[in-house]
Design a protein around this motif. Structure first.
Motif, PDB file in Angstrom:
ATOM      1  N   GLY A  83      34.256 -19.789 -13.919  1.00 30.19           N
ATOM      2  CA  GLY A  83      35.566 -20.378 -13.663  1.00 30.19           C
ATOM      3  C   GLY A  83      35.891 -21.530 -14.591  1.00 30.19           C
ATOM      4  O   GLY A  83      35.037 -22.037 -15.324  1.00 30.19           O
ATOM      5  N   SER A  84      37.146 -21.955 -14.559  1.00 28.43           N
ATOM      6  CA  SER A  84      37.617 -23.061 -15.403  1.00 28.43           C
ATOM      7  C   SER A  84      38.303 -24.121 -14.555  1.00 28.43           C
ATOM      8  O   SER A  84      39.444 -24.500 -14.810  1.00 28.43           O
ATOM      9  N   ASP A  85      37.609 -24.573 -13.529  1.00 22.88           N
ATOM     10  CA  ASP A  85      38.137 -25.651 -12.693  1.00 22.88           C
ATOM     11  C   ASP A  85      37.000 -26.616 -12.377  1.00 22.88           C
ATOM     12  O   ASP A  85      35.848 -26.373 -12.733  1.00 22.88           O
ATOM     13  N   GLU A  86      37.317 -27.718 -11.726  1.00 26.00           N
ATOM     14  CA  GLU A  86      36.312 -28.761 -11.483  1.00 26.00           C
ATOM     15  C   GLU A  86      35.121 -28.243 -10.693  1.00 26.00           C
ATOM     16  O   GLU A  86      33.978 -28.615 -10.957  1.00 26.00           O
ATOM     17  N   SER A  87      35.363 -27.351  -9.763  1.00 29.79           N
ATOM     18  CA  SER A  87      34.274 -26.791  -8.960  1.00 29.79           C
ATOM     19  C   SER A  87      33.295 -26.008  -9.843  1.00 29.79           C
ATOM     20  O   SER A  87      32.076 -26.167  -9.736  1.00 29.79           O
ATOM     21  N   ALA A  88      33.830 -25.172 -10.714  1.00 31.27           N
ATOM     22  CA  ALA A  88      32.982 -24.396 -11.629  1.00 31.27           C
ATOM     23  C   ALA A  88      32.276 -25.324 -12.609  1.00 31.27           C
ATOM     24  O   ALA A  88      31.077 -25.167 -12.872  1.00 31.27           O
ATOM     25  N   TRP A  89      33.006 -26.297 -13.149  1.00 31.89           N
ATOM     26  CA  TRP A  89      32.406 -27.215 -14.115  1.00 31.89           C
ATOM     27  C   TRP A  89      31.238 -27.968 -13.487  1.00 31.89           C
ATOM     28  O   TRP A  89      30.205 -28.155 -14.110  1.00 31.89           O
ATOM     29  N   ALA A  90      31.392 -28.387 -12.235  1.00 32.29           N
ATOM     30  CA  ALA A  90      30.324 -29.128 -11.552  1.00 32.29           C
ATOM     31  C   ALA A  90      29.077 -28.258 -11.411  1.00 32.29           C
ATOM     32  O   ALA A  90      27.956 -28.741 -11.592  1.00 32.29           O
ATOM     33  N   ARG A  91      29.231 -26.979 -11.098  1.00 33.89           N
ATOM     34  CA  ARG A  91      28.077 -26.082 -10.967  1.00 33.89           C
ATOM     35  C   ARG A  91      27.405 -25.823 -12.320  1.00 33.89           C
ATOM     36  O   ARG A  91      26.206 -25.578 -12.382  1.00 33.89           O
ATOM     37  N   ASN A  92      28.187 -25.876 -13.384  1.00 39.63           N
ATOM     38  CA  ASN A  92      27.642 -25.584 -14.708  1.00 39.63           C
ATOM     39  C   ASN A  92      26.926 -26.774 -15.334  1.00 39.63           C
ATOM     40  O   ASN A  92      26.139 -26.585 -16.259  1.00 39.63           O
ATOM     41  N   ARG A  93      27.151 -27.980 -14.846  1.00 40.96           N
ATOM     42  CA  ARG A  93      26.449 -29.172 -15.337  1.00 40.96           C
ATOM     43  C   ARG A  93      25.143 -29.276 -14.564  1.00 40.96           C
ATOM     44  O   ARG A  93      25.116 -29.727 -13.429  1.00 40.96           O
ATOM     45  N   ARG A  94      24.050 -28.852 -15.202  1.00 40.69           N
ATOM     46  CA  ARG A  94      22.806 -28.768 -14.447  1.00 40.69           C
ATOM     47  C   ARG A  94      21.594 -28.708 -15.368  1.00 40.69           C
ATOM     48  O   ARG A  94      21.718 -28.483 -16.562  1.00 40.69           O
ATOM     49  N   ALA A  95      20.449 -28.889 -14.757  1.00 37.52           N
ATOM     50  CA  ALA A  95      19.171 -28.575 -15.385  1.00 37.52           C
ATOM     51  C   ALA A  95      18.570 -27.465 -14.537  1.00 37.52           C
ATOM     52  O   ALA A  95      18.634 -27.501 -13.310  1.00 37.52           O
ATOM     53  N   ARG A  96      18.015 -26.474 -15.176  1.00 40.32           N
ATOM     54  CA  ARG A  96      17.431 -25.321 -14.486  1.00 40.32           C
ATOM     55  C   ARG A  96      15.968 -25.214 -14.895  1.00 40.32           C
ATOM     56  O   ARG A  96      15.608 -25.505 -16.024  1.00 40.32           O
ATOM     57  N   PHE A  97      15.128 -24.779 -13.956  1.00 44.98           N
ATOM     58  CA  PHE A  97      13.713 -24.599 -14.233  1.00 44.98           C
ATOM     59  C   PHE A  97      13.414 -23.112 -14.415  1.00 44.98           C
ATOM     60  O   PHE A  97      13.839 -22.293 -13.615  1.00 44.98           O
ATOM     61  N   ALA A  98      12.676 -22.790 -15.460  1.00 43.89           N
ATOM     62  CA  ALA A  98      12.176 -21.436 -15.675  1.00 43.89           C
ATOM     63  C   ALA A  98      10.653 -21.546 -15.682  1.00 43.89           C
ATOM     64  O   ALA A  98      10.070 -22.212 -16.527  1.00 43.89           O
ATOM     65  N   VAL A  99      10.019 -20.903 -14.710  1.00 46.13           N
ATOM     66  CA  VAL A  99       8.573 -20.994 -14.533  1.00 46.13           C
ATOM     67  C   VAL A  99       7.867 -19.860 -15.279  1.00 46.13           C
ATOM     68  O   VAL A  99       8.329 -18.726 -15.269  1.00 46.13           O
ATOM     69  N   SER A 100       6.758 -20.203 -15.935  1.00 46.23           N
ATOM     70  CA  SER A 100       5.931 -19.193 -16.600  1.00 46.23           C
ATOM     71  C   SER A 100       4.473 -19.461 -16.307  1.00 46.23           C
ATOM     72  O   SER A 100       4.095 -20.570 -15.943  1.00 46.23           O
ATOM     73  N   ARG A 101       3.672 -18.469 -16.465  1.00 44.68           N
ATOM     74  CA  ARG A 101       2.228 -18.615 -16.214  1.00 44.68           C
ATOM     75  C   ARG A 101       1.453 -18.531 -17.501  1.00 44.68           C
ATOM     76  O   ARG A 101       1.832 -17.976 -18.452  1.00 44.68           O
TER      77      ARG A 101
END
Length: 101
Positions: A83-101
């Motif tokens: 999306g292109s609204d404040e709600s979508a922008w807020a969800r897209n501002r993030r740090a995500r973890f990708a776990v590996s072994r």
């Protein structure tokens, strides 16, 4: 938001991840930094890097070994919400973890 600072909710989430990581010492994590669609590609790549590093640094301060943590920035290239609204922008501002072994 042009910030890499961790808010209270983000700190609580990172703290729970740190506890999990301390119990699973055989895994490594890539901390991905993400931004919303606003701003240039270069700006968002730099901001994503700052977000990922801030998250990594907080994990290290909580006792997670730095050598288990890798940082990468995807800037605005991998939105969680198209999306292109404040709600979508807020969800897209993030740090995500990708776990590996």
């Amino acid at each position: 938001m042009d910030s890499a600072a961790l808010g209270d909710e983000a700190r609580a989430t990172v703290e729970s991840h740190a506890l999990w990581l301390q119990g699973h010492r055989d895994v490594a994590v890539t901390v991905e930094g993400h931004c919303d669609e606003r701003g240039t590609v270069d700006y968002n790549l730099a901001l994503g890097e700052q977000r990922a590093r801030a998250t990594r640094d907080y994990l290290v301060s909580l006792g997670v070994a730095a050598e288990r943590l890798r940082v990468v920035s995807y800037g605005k290239e991998r939105p969680l919400d198209p999306g292109s609204d404040e709600s979508a922008w807020a969800r897209n501002r993030r740090a995500r973890f990708a776990v590996s072994r």
